[in-house]
Design a protein around this motif. Sequence first.
Motif, PDB file in Angstrom:
ATOM      1  N   ASN A 186       0.855  -1.188   0.000  1.00  0.00           N
ATOM      2  CA  ASN A 186       0.000   0.000   0.000  1.00  0.00           C
ATOM      3  C   ASN A 186       0.893   1.241   0.000  1.00  0.00           C
ATOM      4  OD1 ASN A 186      -1.388   1.516   2.927  1.00  0.00           O
ATOM      5  ND2 ASN A 186      -1.714   2.198   0.846  1.00  0.00           N
ATOM      6  N   VAL A 187       0.776   2.083  -1.037  1.00  0.00           N
ATOM      7  CA  VAL A 187       1.594   3.294  -1.157  1.00  0.00           C
ATOM      8  C   VAL A 187       0.708   4.478  -1.510  1.00  0.00           C
ATOM      9  CG1 VAL A 187       3.576   4.356  -2.306  1.00  0.00           C
ATOM     10  CG2 VAL A 187       3.515   1.892  -2.044  1.00  0.00           C
ATOM     11  N   ASP A 188       0.890   5.579  -0.799  1.00  0.00           N
ATOM     12  CA  ASP A 188       0.169   6.809  -1.138  1.00  0.00           C
ATOM     13  C   ASP A 188       0.721   7.392  -2.437  1.00  0.00           C
ATOM     14  OD1 ASP A 188      -1.388   6.562   1.067  1.00  0.00           O
ATOM     15  OD2 ASP A 188      -0.418   8.155   2.226  1.00  0.00           O
ATOM     16  N   CYS A 189      -0.098   8.200  -3.109  1.00  0.00           N
ATOM     17  CA  CYS A 189       0.286   8.719  -4.435  1.00  0.00           C
ATOM     18  C   CYS A 189       1.495   9.648  -4.366  1.00  0.00           C
ATOM     19  CB  CYS A 189      -0.890   9.440  -5.084  1.00  0.00           C
ATOM     20  SG  CYS A 189      -1.317  11.019  -4.321  1.00  0.00           S
ATOM     21  N   ASP A 190       1.778  10.236  -3.190  1.00  0.00           N
ATOM     22  CA  ASP A 190       2.903  11.164  -3.077  1.00  0.00           C
ATOM     23  C   ASP A 190       4.123  10.519  -2.415  1.00  0.00           C
ATOM     24  OD1 ASP A 190       1.706  10.916  -0.608  1.00  0.00           O
ATOM     25  OD2 ASP A 190       2.125  12.967   0.001  1.00  0.00           O
ATOM     26  N   MET A 191       4.144   9.174  -2.339  1.00  0.00           N
ATOM     27  CA  MET A 191       5.269   8.455  -1.718  1.00  0.00           C
ATOM     28  C   MET A 191       5.873   7.513  -2.754  1.00  0.00           C
ATOM     29  SD  MET A 191       5.509   9.460   1.533  1.00  0.00           S
ATOM     30  CE  MET A 191       6.438   8.180   2.357  1.00  0.00           C
ATOM     31  N   TYR A 192       6.742   8.018  -3.617  1.00  0.00           N
ATOM     32  CA  TYR A 192       7.283   7.179  -4.679  1.00  0.00           C
ATOM     33  C   TYR A 192       8.344   6.215  -4.132  1.00  0.00           C
ATOM     34  CZ  TYR A 192      11.379  10.327  -4.836  1.00  0.00           C
ATOM     35  OH  TYR A 192      12.501  11.059  -4.514  1.00  0.00           O
ATOM     36  N   SER A 193       8.542   5.120  -4.854  1.00  0.00           N
ATOM     37  CA  SER A 193       9.562   4.148  -4.472  1.00  0.00           C
ATOM     38  C   SER A 193      10.940   4.725  -4.751  1.00  0.00           C
ATOM     39  CB  SER A 193       9.381   2.846  -5.260  1.00  0.00           C
ATOM     40  OG  SER A 193      10.511   2.018  -5.074  1.00  0.00           O
ATOM     41  N   PRO A 221       9.420   3.215   7.024  1.00  0.00           N
ATOM     42  CA  PRO A 221       9.162   4.551   7.571  1.00  0.00           C
ATOM     43  C   PRO A 221       8.682   5.521   6.506  1.00  0.00           C
ATOM     44  CG  PRO A 221      11.514   4.221   7.279  1.00  0.00           C
ATOM     45  CD  PRO A 221      10.866   2.898   6.986  1.00  0.00           C
ATOM     46  N   GLN A 222       7.981   6.554   6.952  1.00  0.00           N
ATOM     47  CA  GLN A 222       7.623   7.657   6.068  1.00  0.00           C
ATOM     48  C   GLN A 222       8.782   8.647   6.072  1.00  0.00           C
ATOM     49  OE1 GLN A 222       3.643   9.363   6.005  1.00  0.00           O
ATOM     50  NE2 GLN A 222       2.969   7.824   7.482  1.00  0.00           N
ATOM     51  N   CYS A 223       9.404   8.828   4.926  1.00  0.00           N
ATOM     52  CA  CYS A 223      10.508   9.781   4.770  1.00  0.00           C
ATOM     53  C   CYS A 223      10.095  10.832   3.747  1.00  0.00           C
ATOM     54  CB  CYS A 223      11.781   9.066   4.319  1.00  0.00           C
ATOM     55  SG  CYS A 223      12.323   7.747   5.431  1.00  0.00           S
ATOM     56  N   PHE A 224      10.614  12.040   3.911  1.00  0.00           N
ATOM     57  CA  PHE A 224      10.172  13.151   3.068  1.00  0.00           C
ATOM     58  C   PHE A 224      11.376  13.846   2.444  1.00  0.00           C
ATOM     59  CE2 PHE A 224       7.239  12.579   6.608  1.00  0.00           C
ATOM     60  CZ  PHE A 224       6.075  12.286   5.923  1.00  0.00           C
ATOM     61  N   GLU A 225      11.279  14.101   1.136  1.00  0.00           N
ATOM     62  CA  GLU A 225      12.402  14.692   0.423  1.00  0.00           C
ATOM     63  C   GLU A 225      12.408  16.218   0.478  1.00  0.00           C
ATOM     64  OE1 GLU A 225      12.296  13.805  -3.719  1.00  0.00           O
ATOM     65  OE2 GLU A 225      10.198  14.391  -3.983  1.00  0.00           O
ATOM     66  N   ASN A 226      11.299  16.828   0.929  1.00  0.00           N
ATOM     67  CA  ASN A 226      11.214  18.288   0.881  1.00  0.00           C
ATOM     68  C   ASN A 226      11.347  18.943   2.253  1.00  0.00           C
ATOM     69  OD1 ASN A 226       8.674  17.355   1.800  1.00  0.00           O
ATOM     70  ND2 ASN A 226       7.676  19.231   1.108  1.00  0.00           N
ATOM     71  N   VAL A 227      11.759  18.174   3.278  1.00  0.00           N
ATOM     72  CA  VAL A 227      11.920  18.758   4.606  1.00  0.00           C
ATOM     73  C   VAL A 227      13.132  19.677   4.598  1.00  0.00           C
ATOM     74  CG1 VAL A 227      12.386  18.259   7.036  1.00  0.00           C
ATOM     75  CG2 VAL A 227      10.839  16.791   5.739  1.00  0.00           C
ATOM     76  N   PRO A 345      15.858   0.841   6.063  1.00  0.00           N
ATOM     77  CA  PRO A 345      17.143   0.654   5.371  1.00  0.00           C
ATOM     78  C   PRO A 345      17.900   1.969   5.207  1.00  0.00           C
ATOM     79  CG  PRO A 345      15.340   0.630   3.796  1.00  0.00           C
ATOM     80  CD  PRO A 345      14.709   0.699   5.160  1.00  0.00           C
ATOM     81  N   LYS A 346      19.200   1.846   4.929  1.00  0.00           N
ATOM     82  CA  LYS A 346      20.023   3.050   4.772  1.00  0.00           C
ATOM     83  C   LYS A 346      19.513   3.922   3.622  1.00  0.00           C
ATOM     84  CE  LYS A 346      24.303   1.246   6.770  1.00  0.00           C
ATOM     85  NZ  LYS A 346      25.749   0.950   6.547  1.00  0.00           N
ATOM     86  N   ARG A 347      19.160   3.293   2.511  1.00  0.00           N
ATOM     87  CA  ARG A 347      18.539   4.045   1.416  1.00  0.00           C
ATOM     88  C   ARG A 347      17.045   4.006   1.626  1.00  0.00           C
ATOM     89  NH1 ARG A 347      19.651   6.014  -3.658  1.00  0.00           N
ATOM     90  NH2 ARG A 347      17.787   6.285  -4.928  1.00  0.00           N
ATOM     91  N   GLU A 348      16.434   5.168   1.750  1.00  0.00           N
ATOM     92  CA  GLU A 348      15.002   5.234   2.045  1.00  0.00           C
ATOM     93  C   GLU A 348      14.201   4.459   1.004  1.00  0.00           C
ATOM     94  OE1 GLU A 348      16.935   7.875   1.629  1.00  0.00           O
ATOM     95  OE2 GLU A 348      16.719   9.312   3.281  1.00  0.00           O
ATOM     96  N   ALA A 349      13.273   3.640   1.484  1.00  0.00           N
ATOM     97  CA  ALA A 349      12.455   2.830   0.579  1.00  0.00           C
ATOM     98  C   ALA A 349      11.439   3.678  -0.165  1.00  0.00           C
ATOM     99  CB  ALA A 349      11.745   1.733   1.364  1.00  0.00           C
ATOM    100  N   PHE A 350      10.889   4.687   0.516  1.00  0.00           N
ATOM    101  CA  PHE A 350       9.874   5.567  -0.084  1.00  0.00           C
ATOM    102  C   PHE A 350      10.166   7.008   0.319  1.00  0.00           C
ATOM    103  CE2 PHE A 350       7.941   1.435   0.753  1.00  0.00           C
ATOM    104  CZ  PHE A 350       7.428   1.103  -0.500  1.00  0.00           C
ATOM    105  N   LEU A 351       9.932   7.915  -0.608  1.00  0.00           N
ATOM    106  CA  LEU A 351      10.100   9.341  -0.323  1.00  0.00           C
ATOM    107  C   LEU A 351       8.827  10.068  -0.703  1.00  0.00           C
ATOM    108  CD1 LEU A 351      13.756  10.196  -1.462  1.00  0.00           C
ATOM    109  CD2 LEU A 351      12.846  10.191   0.856  1.00  0.00           C
TER     110      LEU A 351
END
Length: 570
Positions: A186-193, A221-227, A345-351
């Motif tokens: 399950n992935v939200d539309c604003d959380m790309y792989s 985890p939920q990670c964000f690229e625009n913080v 993981p070290k490389r974020e799974a979703f951003l």
Amino acid sequence: MMVVSTVLSVMAYDYPPEKLAVYLSDDGGSELTFYALTQAAIFSKHWLPYCRNYKIEPRSPVAYFKSASRPSNTKHDQDYTNIKKLFEEMEDRIENVMNNGRVPDELRLEHEGFTEWDSFTSPKDHAAVVQILLDQNEDAEGHSLPKLVYLAREKRPDHFHNFKAGAMNALIRISSKISNGPIILNVDCDMYSNNSDTVRDALCFFMDEEKGHEIAFVQYPQCFENVTKNEVYGGSMRVLREVDFHGLDGNGGPLYVGTGCFHRRDILLGKSFDGESRIDWKMENDHKETQENTTEELKNLASCTYEIDTEWGKEMGLKYGCPVEDVITGLSIHCRGWKSVFYNPKREAFLGVSATTLDQTLVQHKRWSEGDLLILLSKYSPAWYGLGKVTSGWFLPFAYIIVSITAFDYLEFLRCGGTTKGWWNDRRIWVYKRTSSYLFALIDTILGSDLSFVISSKVMDNDVQARYEKEMMEFGVSSPLTTTVATISMLNLVCFVGVVMKSMLMDKVTRGGYYETMAVHVVLCGVLVALNMPLYWALFVRKDKGKIPDSVTVKAVFHALFISTVFFFL
């Protein structure tokens, strides 16, 4: 383009494509979104070979072309130029249709699915639309493509649709007839792989020989690229991601947080833990039917009336009746004996995209806290489900608790990679959420108000983007939440100024006794005033569109002065 890039990023996982099926739930039922998905299907025939041949990361086209530098290898550079041109052409086609506001008649002829919109009424009143865009198709190099399915479940004004939980349950039913995979992401539309190995990583937990049979879901985890660097709205969830969720592994596992989560299908359908439950990875799927026989069945599964007198939303699928359907669903799964895993993981799974205005932040947390309050009152409440009660009557002094918790929180934030200013901003948002979002959520819950699922906008204009990148707080809307925050902040300022002025009028002896009894109050009020400096600046100094609206300023000043006057005479 955000939706298109998210879809393409999960289609391009480093995993056998014939074993992948991607479903887009468009709860608004927009022909514009459907058009964008048809273009994504065409572009995927070139994008997936490019990702496979050059092992690129990330595999979201928007993110890749934003961050990637031109390849030095001649062959790769030529392919890069060609694929970027194809992407830009697709982007132009989609933007032209978006600007037009409808799909032109000549483009509607490109896919028979557009006839579904001939009888379309509105986003809240329309029949179900189910379209399989890719099925046993091949890419430009002859390799298989994942299945790609568009779904807009039926919406009618006289049928409550249960928000995201209802959409997810419709997807679970539809996918059971088309692909019926044992694992659902399950992935939200604003959380790309952001990591093409994510599927393989998640499957390692489910396939573990010793513990895999106990695991219901794997939460990333939920990670964000625009913080921003100093996290002006405290939206990184840094400590939650780096500390809290890891700690929950010792208590059955983390919560389900609504996106970036791999579920076992049978457990989502209500299965309880029995100690012997294992996935039969070699099972034969029963979806090999002809599409002609299943089209109407699929639409029926997505109809408004399908769930009437069934266990959907109760014992099957995601739970209904709570604004945080993900959390209560995860808790109910734990209550049935299952465990979950948190993997960071070290490389974020979703951003994804974090809130970029104060109002977005407060509205989002109001919804979350309404749901949390309802969970507190439910049978799944952590307050009494499977927990003992505190029996010790000894408690540390309040001052020690405040100082130690604050110091620990600060050090924890820094250890997780944050900055001192970021921690200070996080404290400010902490105060704002608790004096507005949580307050309104409590009132709505007590009064039994109709709880609506408010979606936070993730799209911003250039001015808002520029201010966000400069870490200027965005206040530019008038709402009860921002008015409450502004009023309480003004009240803090009035009280602090009043204390200082009163002490200046006292003689030295009286002033000493005054501060001796009021020291904690003065320090606390001073800290609150310091926290609120960006808000005072937005109230009285700033002239840009992100400042606090004049109407809110007038209300805040009037309310603060009125309350101060009443208490002065009391």
